[in-house]
Design a protein around this motif. Structure first.
Motif, PDB file in Angstrom:
ATOM      1  N   GLU A   1      24.339 -13.522  -0.927  1.00  0.00           N
ATOM      2  CA  GLU A   1      24.846 -13.970   0.366  1.00  0.00           C
ATOM      3  C   GLU A   1      24.097 -15.236   0.806  1.00  0.00           C
ATOM      4  O   GLU A   1      23.017 -15.528   0.335  1.00  0.00           O
ATOM      5  CB  GLU A   1      24.707 -12.878   1.416  1.00  0.00           C
ATOM      6  CG  GLU A   1      23.538 -11.947   1.206  1.00  0.00           C
ATOM      7  CD  GLU A   1      23.460 -10.888   2.281  1.00  0.00           C
ATOM      8  OE1 GLU A   1      22.939 -11.232   3.338  1.00  0.00           O
ATOM      9  OE2 GLU A   1      23.894  -9.753   2.060  1.00  0.00           O
ATOM     10  N   ARG A   2      24.666 -15.921   1.726  1.00  0.00           N
ATOM     11  CA  ARG A   2      24.000 -17.109   2.270  1.00  0.00           C
ATOM     12  C   ARG A   2      23.053 -16.662   3.365  1.00  0.00           C
ATOM     13  O   ARG A   2      23.470 -16.042   4.326  1.00  0.00           O
ATOM     14  CB  ARG A   2      25.051 -18.070   2.835  1.00  0.00           C
ATOM     15  CG  ARG A   2      25.797 -18.800   1.766  1.00  0.00           C
ATOM     16  CD  ARG A   2      25.288 -20.219   1.643  1.00  0.00           C
ATOM     17  NE  ARG A   2      25.403 -20.706   0.284  1.00  0.00           N
ATOM     18  CZ  ARG A   2      24.330 -20.909  -0.488  1.00  0.00           C
ATOM     19  NH1 ARG A   2      23.131 -20.657  -0.058  1.00  0.00           N
ATOM     20  NH2 ARG A   2      24.482 -21.382  -1.698  1.00  0.00           N
ATOM     21  N   GLY A   3      21.771 -16.949   3.218  1.00  0.00           N
ATOM     22  CA  GLY A   3      20.818 -16.468   4.220  1.00  0.00           C
ATOM     23  C   GLY A   3      20.575 -17.473   5.298  1.00  0.00           C
ATOM     24  O   GLY A   3      19.683 -18.233   5.270  1.00  0.00           O
TER      25      GLY A   3
ATOM     26  N   TRP B   1      14.992  -9.643   7.699  1.00  0.00           N
ATOM     27  CA  TRP B   1      13.983 -10.077   6.733  1.00  0.00           C
ATOM     28  C   TRP B   1      14.377  -9.867   5.282  1.00  0.00           C
ATOM     29  O   TRP B   1      13.691 -10.329   4.380  1.00  0.00           O
ATOM     30  CB  TRP B   1      12.627  -9.453   7.022  1.00  0.00           C
ATOM     31  CG  TRP B   1      12.613  -7.954   7.073  1.00  0.00           C
ATOM     32  CD1 TRP B   1      13.003  -7.166   8.114  1.00  0.00           C
ATOM     33  CD2 TRP B   1      12.201  -7.060   6.045  1.00  0.00           C
ATOM     34  NE1 TRP B   1      12.865  -5.846   7.799  1.00  0.00           N
ATOM     35  CE2 TRP B   1      12.360  -5.742   6.539  1.00  0.00           C
ATOM     36  CE3 TRP B   1      11.700  -7.228   4.746  1.00  0.00           C
ATOM     37  CZ2 TRP B   1      12.049  -4.624   5.792  1.00  0.00           C
ATOM     38  CZ3 TRP B   1      11.382  -6.101   4.011  1.00  0.00           C
ATOM     39  CH2 TRP B   1      11.555  -4.814   4.546  1.00  0.00           C
ATOM     40  N   VAL B   2      15.494  -9.195   5.043  1.00  0.00           N
ATOM     41  CA  VAL B   2      15.938  -9.025   3.662  1.00  0.00           C
ATOM     42  C   VAL B   2      17.191  -9.857   3.436  1.00  0.00           C
ATOM     43  O   VAL B   2      18.181  -9.695   4.133  1.00  0.00           O
ATOM     44  CB  VAL B   2      16.255  -7.550   3.358  1.00  0.00           C
ATOM     45  CG1 VAL B   2      16.767  -7.403   1.942  1.00  0.00           C
ATOM     46  CG2 VAL B   2      15.031  -6.697   3.571  1.00  0.00           C
TER      47      VAL B   2
ATOM     48  N   PHE C   1      12.811   6.431  10.907  1.00  0.00           N
ATOM     49  CA  PHE C   1      12.140   5.308  10.248  1.00  0.00           C
ATOM     50  C   PHE C   1      13.011   4.662   9.188  1.00  0.00           C
ATOM     51  O   PHE C   1      12.982   3.443   9.004  1.00  0.00           O
ATOM     52  CB  PHE C   1      10.792   5.751   9.674  1.00  0.00           C
ATOM     53  CG  PHE C   1       9.731   5.801  10.713  1.00  0.00           C
ATOM     54  CD1 PHE C   1       9.093   4.650  11.124  1.00  0.00           C
ATOM     55  CD2 PHE C   1       9.408   6.997  11.343  1.00  0.00           C
ATOM     56  CE1 PHE C   1       8.131   4.682  12.117  1.00  0.00           C
ATOM     57  CE2 PHE C   1       8.454   7.048  12.334  1.00  0.00           C
ATOM     58  CZ  PHE C   1       7.815   5.882  12.726  1.00  0.00           C
ATOM     59  N   THR C   2      13.797   5.485   8.494  1.00  0.00           N
ATOM     60  CA  THR C   2      14.725   4.905   7.530  1.00  0.00           C
ATOM     61  C   THR C   2      15.745   4.026   8.256  1.00  0.00           C
ATOM     62  O   THR C   2      16.059   2.918   7.810  1.00  0.00           O
ATOM     63  CB  THR C   2      15.449   6.023   6.748  1.00  0.00           C
ATOM     64  OG1 THR C   2      14.482   6.984   6.346  1.00  0.00           O
ATOM     65  CG2 THR C   2      16.141   5.472   5.528  1.00  0.00           C
ATOM     66  N   ALA C   3      16.226   4.537   9.394  1.00  0.00           N
ATOM     67  CA  ALA C   3      17.205   3.766  10.164  1.00  0.00           C
ATOM     68  C   ALA C   3      16.605   2.454  10.662  1.00  0.00           C
ATOM     69  O   ALA C   3      17.245   1.403  10.578  1.00  0.00           O
ATOM     70  CB  ALA C   3      17.710   4.598  11.342  1.00  0.00           C
ATOM     71  N   ILE C   4      15.352   2.503  11.143  1.00  0.00           N
ATOM     72  CA  ILE C   4      14.694   1.273  11.592  1.00  0.00           C
ATOM     73  C   ILE C   4      14.596   0.279  10.441  1.00  0.00           C
ATOM     74  O   ILE C   4      14.917  -0.910  10.586  1.00  0.00           O
ATOM     75  CB  ILE C   4      13.275   1.564  12.123  1.00  0.00           C
ATOM     76  CG1 ILE C   4      13.374   2.206  13.505  1.00  0.00           C
ATOM     77  CG2 ILE C   4      12.450   0.276  12.213  1.00  0.00           C
ATOM     78  CD1 ILE C   4      12.053   2.260  14.219  1.00  0.00           C
ATOM     79  N   ALA C   5      14.188   0.782   9.278  1.00  0.00           N
ATOM     80  CA  ALA C   5      14.067  -0.102   8.126  1.00  0.00           C
ATOM     81  C   ALA C   5      15.418  -0.759   7.821  1.00  0.00           C
ATOM     82  O   ALA C   5      15.497  -1.965   7.600  1.00  0.00           O
ATOM     83  CB  ALA C   5      13.560   0.675   6.919  1.00  0.00           C
TER      84      ALA C   5
ATOM     85  N   PRO D   1      10.172 -14.065   0.019  1.00  0.00           N
ATOM     86  CA  PRO D   1      11.589 -13.980   0.408  1.00  0.00           C
ATOM     87  C   PRO D   1      12.497 -13.496  -0.721  1.00  0.00           C
ATOM     88  O   PRO D   1      13.400 -12.697  -0.492  1.00  0.00           O
ATOM     89  CB  PRO D   1      11.951 -15.425   0.781  1.00  0.00           C
ATOM     90  CG  PRO D   1      10.677 -16.135   0.951  1.00  0.00           C
ATOM     91  CD  PRO D   1       9.633 -15.422   0.187  1.00  0.00           C
ATOM     92  N   MET D   2      12.226 -13.967  -1.954  1.00  0.00           N
ATOM     93  CA  MET D   2      13.070 -13.541  -3.062  1.00  0.00           C
ATOM     94  C   MET D   2      12.892 -12.059  -3.358  1.00  0.00           C
ATOM     95  O   MET D   2      13.771 -11.397  -3.896  1.00  0.00           O
ATOM     96  CB  MET D   2      12.741 -14.342  -4.330  1.00  0.00           C
ATOM     97  CG  MET D   2      13.119 -15.804  -4.279  1.00  0.00           C
ATOM     98  SD  MET D   2      14.889 -16.057  -4.078  1.00  0.00           S
ATOM     99  CE  MET D   2      15.472 -15.686  -5.733  1.00  0.00           C
ATOM    100  N   LEU D   3      11.719 -11.545  -3.024  1.00  0.00           N
ATOM    101  CA  LEU D   3      11.388 -10.161  -3.345  1.00  0.00           C
ATOM    102  C   LEU D   3      11.735  -9.206  -2.200  1.00  0.00           C
ATOM    103  O   LEU D   3      11.602  -7.993  -2.346  1.00  0.00           O
ATOM    104  CB  LEU D   3       9.890 -10.068  -3.662  1.00  0.00           C
ATOM    105  CG  LEU D   3       9.436  -9.084  -4.725  1.00  0.00           C
ATOM    106  CD1 LEU D   3      10.167  -9.304  -6.016  1.00  0.00           C
ATOM    107  CD2 LEU D   3       7.937  -9.184  -4.923  1.00  0.00           C
ATOM    108  N   ALA D   4      12.196  -9.765  -1.085  1.00  0.00           N
ATOM    109  CA  ALA D   4      12.391  -8.933   0.111  1.00  0.00           C
ATOM    110  C   ALA D   4      13.224  -7.669  -0.126  1.00  0.00           C
ATOM    111  O   ALA D   4      12.846  -6.603   0.354  1.00  0.00           O
ATOM    112  CB  ALA D   4      12.993  -9.779   1.237  1.00  0.00           C
TER     113      ALA D   4
END
Lengths: 297, 302
Positions: A295-297, A289-290, A278-282, A206-209
């Motif tokens: 920010e508060r997740g 997931w990122v 694909f860039t847009a999907i990401a 999670p920290m590396l997302a």
């Protein structure tokens, strides 16, 4: 007026080389390419407008177009996850106060910096030739090696392996990301008796997302654009049996072997659309997931 | 997640526990390190083996190149290098000359034009700056293939095919947005007071760029120059499209000619020239390793 000039002149003066490049080598060509994709153009005779005929032919009739998509997608979906997994695994091994880290880092990174060169592509052809190094190893283990370069079922793997071999540059980015994770998190997790898997999935990943996301987008774009190694290993034509007909290779041949500039432009727009998609999907899925630290997740 | 794990009512014992854990970790680490080193050494060897194999193949007699994993030649064929140099219709002296001319001009062009643009974006106030900046960032994502054909047609119109102009002129027009981005990031870190003080003293924007910003930005310029060198030296698609005369070929185009030679006996020579072609990159890598590593961590350059 004079004030306006005094304020703007220096900025635009410094920007002028870039502005020239932007108009003549970026925006101008983009517009031209879009127009050309609706024309038939072989350089010798002026472009003839044919509407969406190219796109229609491409999607309905052109089997080689679909083949090139298949090859490129297969390559991207094998090489990108492979590269990222290796990059992260090795980065985690290196992310300690370990001796000689500089040497390891350099050795792992070296293939990345040489990997795009023609010399390495030529080397790869020979490594995977029938009596090459790879088959010598396969035989040592007791199997008979396949004809990597002439068997369409195997040829793509040579390029996937070449891509994974270059995991060094995402690895460096992962290393920088791992450094930024506060050690206290791991200590706190150990107090709670978390095992290595738990620590990996609950803290590291999670920290590396954000870094994973960055690497994923970057590697994906790079993979869609692969050309040099595919060109050399497939004799410039996608051999054997179009099994290495990368999208970029198909585009290159349409444009510069057959001078079908209109059709090649249409192909370029499809490539742009795919990369954009694909860039847009990401980006669109990234909010699930990122999570960025501030920010508060 | 973080807060729940840290939420422990007994803070003092937690601190003690943490110290104990740190100690056991240190002990465990030194034991783990040996295994880790063994593992890493094996991995490095696998990674480097293909390159070692290429060097070894360049020094072997042709009949020893294939069918064996052993790297040491029975006798060293230094001749491969001598003969490889002149094995093609044109000597490699010429190919290296061509590559060097294109690469040096490209590096100079990139550093000058990109630092100009970056200086404007990072330090100067003018109308429309933000719009131009976001347009520049968008070109970062743009695949080269979309502009490839129109650029080719433009250079064809200008009569530039079979010259080095299509390969070099774009570099003087700051087309590598990556470098602009890299330099903007760097310039923004420099204290603004320097510019302001110089402006008070009546320095022109160009004087500030040249006498203040550039001398302070040598690491960023060096990083851009190094990557520019590496990419141009290895560029294949550009020369492939624009250069048709063998006498104008760059080193990568020349190497490709070995593949179409059809003569089995040139393997040693081919590998010798392949090794030589990556020596400049390798040297740059060894000398400038730190700048390269930082450059990648900063911006994701490949």
């Amino acid at each position: 007026m004079r004030k306006f000039l005094a304020k703007n002149a220096p900025g635009y003066l410094f920007l002028s080389p870039w502005l020239l490049g932007f108009f003549f080598l970026a925006i101008g060509p983009i517009v031209t390419s879009f127009y050309l994709s609706f024309t038939k153009y072989d350089i010798a005779t002026p472009p003839r407008f044919i509407g969406i005929e190219h796109y229609e032919y491409m999607f309905v009739w052109d089997a080689r177009f679909w083949q090139s998509l298949k090859v490129t997608f297969a390559y991207v979906f094998m090489s990108v996850p492979g590269t990222l997994i290796f990059a992260l695994a090795v980065a985690m091994l290196l992310d300690r106060q370990i001796r000689a880290i500089g040497t390891y880092r350099a050795l792992f990174y070296l293939p990345s910096i040489l990997g795009g060169s023609i010399a390495v592509a030529i080397l790869w052809r020979q490594l995977f030739s029938n009596a090459g190094v790879i088959n010598s190893i396969v035989e040592l283990v007791g199997f008979e090696g396949p004809y990597w370069l002439s068997d369409p079922d195997y040829s793509l793997y040579t390029l996937v392996i070449l891509a994974v071999w270059q995991f060094g540059s995402p690895m460096l980015i992962f290393l920088a990301g791992l450094r930024a994770i506060p050690q206290e998190l791991y200590e706190a997790a150990e107090i709670d008796a978390a095992g290595p898997f738990r620590k990996f999935f609950a803290i590291t990943l999670p920290m590396l997302a954000p870094v994973v996301f960055f690497n994923l987008v970057l590697q994906m774009i790079e993979a869609f654009k692969t050309f040099n190694s595919a060109f050399i290993i497939s004799d410039g034509r996608g051999n054997p049996l179009d099994s290495l007909l990368f999208f970029t290779l198909y585009l290159y041949n349409e444009a510069f072997s057959f001078f079908r500039m209109g059709y090649a432009s249409a192909l370029a727009w499809v490539l742009l659309a795919i990369i954009g998609f694909f860039t847009a999907i990401a980006f669109a899925t990234s909010k699930y997931w990122v999570h960025y630290e501030n920010e508060r997740g | 997640m973080v807060e729940t794990t840290l939420h422990n009512p007994d803070a003092i014992s937690t601190a003690e526990e943490a110290r104990a854990i740190r100690l056991t970790r240190a002990r465990r680490r030194s034991r783990n390190n040996i295994f880790r080193h063994i593992f890493l050494i094996i991995c490095s060897l696998i990674m480097i083996y293909p390159l070692l194999w290429m060097v070894s193949a360049s020094l072997k007699p042709d009949n020893e190149i294939f069918g064996t994993l052993w790297l040491w030649p029975s006798e060293f064929q230094w001749n491969n290098y001598v003969e490889g140099w002149d094995a093609l219709v044109v000597s490699f002296s010429r190919f290296y000359m061509n590559s060097i001319i294109i690469t040096v001009l490209s590096v100079i062009g990139n550093v000058i034009s990109c630092s100009f643009a970056a200086y404007a974006f990072a330090r100067l106030e003018f109308n429309g700056r933000n719009i131009w900046f976001s347009l520049m960032m968008m070109t970062l994502m743009l695949p080269y293939h979309i502009v490839l054909i129109p650029q080719y047609l433009l250079f064809l119109q200008l009569g530039w095919i079979d010259t080095y102009l299509p390969l070099v002129v774009p570099k003087f027009l700051a087309t590598d947005a990556f470098f602009i981005f890299l330099m903007v990031q760097f310039f923004r870190q420099l204290p603004r007071e320097l510019d302001e003080a110089a402006m008070m003293d009546g320095c022109s924007p160009f004087k500030i760029y040249w006498a203040i910003i550039m001398p302070l930005s040598i690491p960023a310029m060096a990083t851009a120059a190094i990557f520019s060198f590496i990419w141009t030296w290895q560029d294949f698609l550009g020369p492939l499209i624009y250069l048709n005369d063998v006498k104008d070929y760059t080193v990568p185009l020349a190497l490709r000619m070995f593949l179409s030679q059809d003569s089995v006996s040139l393997y040693g020579e081919m590998f010798a020239m392949s090794v030589l072609s990556i020596v400049p990159i390798f040297l740059f890598f060894v000398i400038f390793q730190r700048l390269i590593v930082q450059g990648i961590a900063m911006s994701g350059l490949k």
